[in-house]
Design an enzyme around this catalytic site. Structure first.
Site, PDB file in Angstrom:
ATOM      1  N   ASN A 155      11.117  11.792 -27.979  1.00  0.00           N
ATOM      2  CA  ASN A 155       9.651  11.137 -27.552  1.00  0.00           C
ATOM      3  C   ASN A 155       9.701   9.800 -28.119  1.00  0.00           C
ATOM      4  O   ASN A 155       8.355   9.117 -27.569  1.00  0.00           O
ATOM      5  CB  ASN A 155       9.078  11.914 -26.616  1.00  0.00           C
ATOM      6  CG  ASN A 155      10.048  12.256 -24.804  1.00  0.00           C
ATOM      7  OD1 ASN A 155      10.835  11.726 -24.578  1.00  0.00           O
ATOM      8  ND2 ASN A 155       9.350  13.396 -24.348  1.00  0.00           N
ATOM      9  N   VAL A 168      20.726  -1.456 -17.254  1.00  0.00           N
ATOM     10  CA  VAL A 168      21.158  -2.006 -16.228  1.00  0.00           C
ATOM     11  C   VAL A 168      19.217  -2.328 -15.859  1.00  0.00           C
ATOM     12  O   VAL A 168      18.221  -3.385 -15.239  1.00  0.00           O
ATOM     13  CB  VAL A 168      21.569  -1.271 -15.426  1.00  0.00           C
ATOM     14  CG1 VAL A 168      21.153  -0.117 -14.800  1.00  0.00           C
ATOM     15  CG2 VAL A 168      22.324  -2.569 -14.002  1.00  0.00           C
ATOM     16  N   SER A 179       1.344  -7.382   7.748  1.00  0.00           N
ATOM     17  CA  SER A 179       2.001  -6.299   8.481  1.00  0.00           C
ATOM     18  C   SER A 179       3.341  -6.248   6.595  1.00  0.00           C
ATOM     19  O   SER A 179       3.921  -7.247   6.876  1.00  0.00           O
ATOM     20  CB  SER A 179       3.161  -6.432   9.166  1.00  0.00           C
ATOM     21  OG  SER A 179       3.872  -5.273   9.363  1.00  0.00           O
ATOM     22  N   LYS A 200      11.255  -2.921   7.970  1.00  0.00           N
ATOM     23  CA  LYS A 200      10.936  -3.336   9.174  1.00  0.00           C
ATOM     24  C   LYS A 200      10.357  -4.700   9.993  1.00  0.00           C
ATOM     25  O   LYS A 200       9.928  -5.089  11.328  1.00  0.00           O
ATOM     26  CB  LYS A 200       9.493  -3.601   7.645  1.00  0.00           C
ATOM     27  CG  LYS A 200       7.992  -3.289   9.082  1.00  0.00           C
ATOM     28  CD  LYS A 200       7.456  -2.255   9.349  1.00  0.00           C
ATOM     29  CE  LYS A 200       5.857  -2.900   9.555  1.00  0.00           C
ATOM     30  NZ  LYS A 200       5.017  -2.726   7.920  1.00  0.00           N
ATOM     31  N   GLY A 223      10.899  -4.148 -22.974  1.00  0.00           N
ATOM     32  CA  GLY A 223      11.512  -3.506 -23.386  1.00  0.00           C
ATOM     33  C   GLY A 223      13.424  -4.012 -22.992  1.00  0.00           C
ATOM     34  O   GLY A 223      13.572  -3.902 -22.375  1.00  0.00           O
ATOM     35  N   TYR A 248      -1.769   5.864   8.478  1.00  0.00           N
ATOM     36  CA  TYR A 248      -0.797   6.709   8.081  1.00  0.00           C
ATOM     37  C   TYR A 248      -0.421   5.406   6.980  1.00  0.00           C
ATOM     38  O   TYR A 248      -0.816   4.802   6.959  1.00  0.00           O
ATOM     39  CB  TYR A 248      -0.066   6.792   9.015  1.00  0.00           C
ATOM     40  CG  TYR A 248       0.552   5.213  10.522  1.00  0.00           C
ATOM     41  CD1 TYR A 248       1.821   4.361   9.464  1.00  0.00           C
ATOM     42  CD2 TYR A 248      -0.205   5.172  11.331  1.00  0.00           C
ATOM     43  CE1 TYR A 248       1.999   3.184  10.475  1.00  0.00           C
ATOM     44  CE2 TYR A 248       0.337   4.029  12.102  1.00  0.00           C
ATOM     45  CZ  TYR A 248       0.755   2.951  11.404  1.00  0.00           C
ATOM     46  OH  TYR A 248       1.469   1.449  11.947  1.00  0.00           O
ATOM     47  N   LYS A 263       2.834  12.531 -14.056  1.00  0.00           N
ATOM     48  CA  LYS A 263       2.974  11.301 -14.471  1.00  0.00           C
ATOM     49  C   LYS A 263       3.379   9.892 -13.677  1.00  0.00           C
ATOM     50  O   LYS A 263       2.605   9.344 -13.702  1.00  0.00           O
ATOM     51  CB  LYS A 263       4.544  11.129 -14.886  1.00  0.00           C
ATOM     52  CG  LYS A 263       5.103  11.814 -15.884  1.00  0.00           C
ATOM     53  CD  LYS A 263       6.585  12.074 -16.951  1.00  0.00           C
ATOM     54  CE  LYS A 263       6.965  13.066 -17.994  1.00  0.00           C
ATOM     55  NZ  LYS A 263       8.515  12.937 -17.944  1.00  0.00           N
ATOM     56  N   LYS A 322     -10.733  -5.063  16.263  1.00  0.00           N
ATOM     57  CA  LYS A 322      -9.621  -4.627  16.693  1.00  0.00           C
ATOM     58  C   LYS A 322      -9.780  -2.928  16.829  1.00  0.00           C
ATOM     59  O   LYS A 322     -11.117  -2.163  16.305  1.00  0.00           O
ATOM     60  CB  LYS A 322      -8.847  -3.894  14.832  1.00  0.00           C
ATOM     61  CG  LYS A 322      -8.228  -3.420  14.779  1.00  0.00           C
ATOM     62  CD  LYS A 322      -6.921  -3.561  13.389  1.00  0.00           C
ATOM     63  CE  LYS A 322      -5.690  -3.136  13.007  1.00  0.00           C
ATOM     64  NZ  LYS A 322      -5.168  -3.518  11.717  1.00  0.00           N
ATOM     65  N   GLU A 361      -4.479 -11.404   9.865  1.00  0.00           N
ATOM     66  CA  GLU A 361      -5.572 -10.915  10.163  1.00  0.00           C
ATOM     67  C   GLU A 361      -6.359 -10.773   8.822  1.00  0.00           C
ATOM     68  O   GLU A 361      -5.681 -10.467   7.584  1.00  0.00           O
ATOM     69  CB  GLU A 361      -4.508  -9.375  10.027  1.00  0.00           C
ATOM     70  CG  GLU A 361      -5.859  -7.855   9.904  1.00  0.00           C
ATOM     71  CD  GLU A 361      -5.003  -6.354  10.178  1.00  0.00           C
ATOM     72  OE1 GLU A 361      -5.545  -5.580  10.490  1.00  0.00           O
ATOM     73  OE2 GLU A 361      -3.647  -6.443  10.456  1.00  0.00           O
ATOM     74  N   CYS A 383      -2.921  -6.523  15.419  1.00  0.00           N
ATOM     75  CA  CYS A 383      -1.615  -5.624  14.575  1.00  0.00           C
ATOM     76  C   CYS A 383      -1.227  -4.508  15.002  1.00  0.00           C
ATOM     77  O   CYS A 383      -1.410  -4.722  15.968  1.00  0.00           O
ATOM     78  CB  CYS A 383      -2.961  -5.814  12.787  1.00  0.00           C
ATOM     79  SG  CYS A 383      -0.841  -5.183  11.937  1.00  0.00           S
ATOM     80  N   THR A 430      10.118  -0.576 -16.595  1.00  0.00           N
ATOM     81  CA  THR A 430      11.353  -0.963 -16.612  1.00  0.00           C
ATOM     82  C   THR A 430      12.126   0.299 -15.680  1.00  0.00           C
ATOM     83  O   THR A 430      13.426   0.660 -15.521  1.00  0.00           O
ATOM     84  CB  THR A 430      12.270  -1.054 -16.787  1.00  0.00           C
ATOM     85  OG1 THR A 430      12.264  -0.296 -18.203  1.00  0.00           O
ATOM     86  CG2 THR A 430      11.582  -2.808 -17.670  1.00  0.00           C
TER      87      THR A 430
END
Length: 552
Positions: A373, A295, A175, A181, A290, A119, A521, A113, A45, A149, A397
């Site tokens: 901060n 982790v 898709s 999915k 950075g 949505y 944010k 189509k 598509e 689709c 990250t």
């Protein structure tokens, strides 16, 4: 009458706006189909433009250029198989998502189509007009029905095609991936084959586009959902599917069936693909991040190494007086394990200078988040300076848990052009780290082995912005927080429903308040690959100014 039909299925990776590059991929697929004696080649598509094009499709010059590109393709691909390719079609004041079928140097048909998804990440009704249900198109010895689709996710279009004489269904798709999915797609397509009694070719594209990753996984079904071919997830692939006429209609001859990986591998592959294509398609050959010794930055570094190669990754440690020696050692161990560059830039001097400059204005105020901060923003400033100087895109990250509750500093550790783990909750970050340590695949450009030391995964998470700081000083334990977040965000559960799961009401209300308070944010945050059906940005669109809270 010919009793065989060969269809070449091209599961390929287009780039939005690269009309000539996408056309070249189509020509290569057509040439391979011609050499294999195929009757037709099918591409996904909106392939000629890439997908999703969003409002770019509403620019008349772009749409005209795309249509002209397809018409040139038709002329260039005259002597050989029919070519089916997705692209826009403008007619008068109408604009359609279409699948163009080119035969003998001319455009033979345009399938429009009919059902426009509106949505989750899709808002095609904003961009396209809905076309009437098209009839099947005769190609060689058979009639091909093309539900595009979304047209195949309900029964009406496929049934109309079957009733009007279609003998096979070809479903071109754009898709995008989310966890689970594939099973959803397969279920819908099996239903279409049961309802119509026709074989079905489900053709999906691959590759990353902004926040969306297309995972391929194309397949061919015979009537009643019998699997004949299965293409791999995430890889470009070209397969020749042979159909043979039998007394009860056309059937696909069996072919290869790729084995699909588990969801941890799928998520990791989606993040690697998303980052790699984002860099390639936006023109950034290298990235910088950075590396804190924690982790989150460790898994982002691993994703970057696997996507771009360790030689194209620069990690930077930015210690302050609150950075422990263990964090310095852990960052060095991660960089060593990945084989990438690690620089160190102390922020103690800049922090002292900023603190001194602000001292007259802060006089009489107790130290709080504002001072903490400053460290994060100095790190963001330093990393952006390096990014500007060396042309390396800065990766941010923050995991989905932190992004959800605003546990991140805007213009600080949120600074960056892309966030590979934006849709990955913290507890799943741990799982992904362990999976990557235990597995290596040919598509990974980074080294095999334990690239993230277990101590990085197992130690208590900390932003290290003050002495002895732990994330759990400000947040519930991640094992609880992620369950609450999944309920409130992914399932839109009420506070009462979450409390009924056994959580303290005050804790749930606090988390809900943090989610809403952090909306501004997220509005300014970097994009990242969508891994769930409820990722931040297009899947979940909330107002920034919002006074409502669930207190029932």
């Amino acid at each position: 009458m010919t009793d065989r039909f060969r269809l070449t299925v091209a599961q390929s990776n287009p780039t939005v706006g690269d009309l000539e590059g996408n056309a070249a991929k189509a020509r290569d697929a057509w040439a391979a189909a011609r050499d294999a004696g195929a009757d037709m080649v099918a591409l996904p598509e909106m392939f000629v433009t890439g997908y999703q094009v969003q409002d770019l499709a509403q620019k008349p010059a772009f749409t005209a250029d795309a249509m002209a590109t397809i018409e040139r393709l038709a002329a260039e691909c005259a002597d050989g198989p029919a070519l089916g390719i997705g692209g826009p079609y403008a007619f008068g004041a109408e604009l359609y998502n279409a699948w163009w079928i080119c035969v003998g140097g001319l455009v033979k048909a345009r399938v429009l189509k009919h059902r426009l998804p509106n949505y989750n990440v899709f808002d095609e009704k904003r961009v396209f007009d809905a076309g009437a249900i098209s009839g099947p198109v005769a190609i060689g010895p058979l009639r091909v029905g093309v539900p595009i689709c979304e047209d195949a996710w309900s029964e009406d279009v496929a049934e109309a095609l079957a009733e009007s004489g279609a003998e096979i269904l070809v479903v071109p798709n754009g898709s995008p991936y989310y966890r689970g999915k594939f099973d959803t797609r397969l279920g819908h397509m099996v239903a279409r084959t049961v309802e119509t009694g026709l074989p079905l070719v489900y053709l999906n594209m691959v590759g990353g586009q902004d926040d969306q990753v297309f995972d391929g996984g194309s397949f061919v079904l015979n009537p009643h959902g019998r699997l004949a071919h299965q293409l791999p997830l995430f890889d470009e692939a070209l397969v020749h599917v042979d159909f043979t006429r039998h007394d009860d209609g056309w059937r696909a001859e069996p072919g290869e069936r790729a084995i699909l990986p588990d969801t941890l591998e799928q998520d990791y592959r989606a993040m690697v693909t998303g980052l790699g294509d984002y860099c390639r398609k936006t023109g950034f050959p290298r990235v910088i991040l950075g590396l804190s010794g924690g982790v989150d930055s460790a898994i982002v570094a691993a994703i970057a190494a696997d996507a771009l190669g360790p030689e194209n990754l620069r990690c930077v440690m930015l210690p302050s007086e609150y950075t422990t020696q263990a964090s310095l050692d852990d960052a060095a161990a991660v960089a060593h394990g990945l084989g990438c560059r690690l620089d160190e830039v102390s922020i103690e001097g800049p922090r002292a200078a900023v603190t001194q400059a602000l001292a007259p204005l802060f006089e009489g105020c107790a130290p709080d988040l504002a001072e903490e901060n400053i460290q994060s923003r100095l790190r963001g400033l330093t990393l952006m300076a390096l990014s500007n100087k060396f042309g390396e895109m800065l990766l941010t990250t923050g995991n989905k848990s932190e992004v959800a509750v605003g546990y991140a500093t805007i213009y600080g550790d949120m600074a960056g052009g892309y966030n590979p783990i934006k849709d990955l909750y913290k507890t799943r970050v741990f799982d992904i780290c362990r999976w990557r340590n235990a597995h290596h695949r040919p598509w990974m450009k980074g080294p095999a082995g334990e690239v993230i030391p277990p101590r990085v995964i197992d130690k208590p998470p900390s932003a290290e912005l003050r002495a002895d700081q732990r994330d759990e000083d400000s947040l519930p334990p991640y094992a609880d927080l992620d369950v609450i977040l999944e309920a409130l965000i992914d399932r839109e559960a009420s506070v009462a429903e979450v409390v009924a799961q056994g959580f303290d009401r005050a804790t749930v209300e606090k988390v809900e308040g943090l989610i809403y308070a952090g909306e501004y944010k997220r509005f300014q945050s970097a994009p990242g690959p969508r891994l769930s059906p409820r990722a931040f940005w297009l899947d979940r669109r909330y107002p920034i100014a919002n006074r409502w809270r669930d207190r029932r």
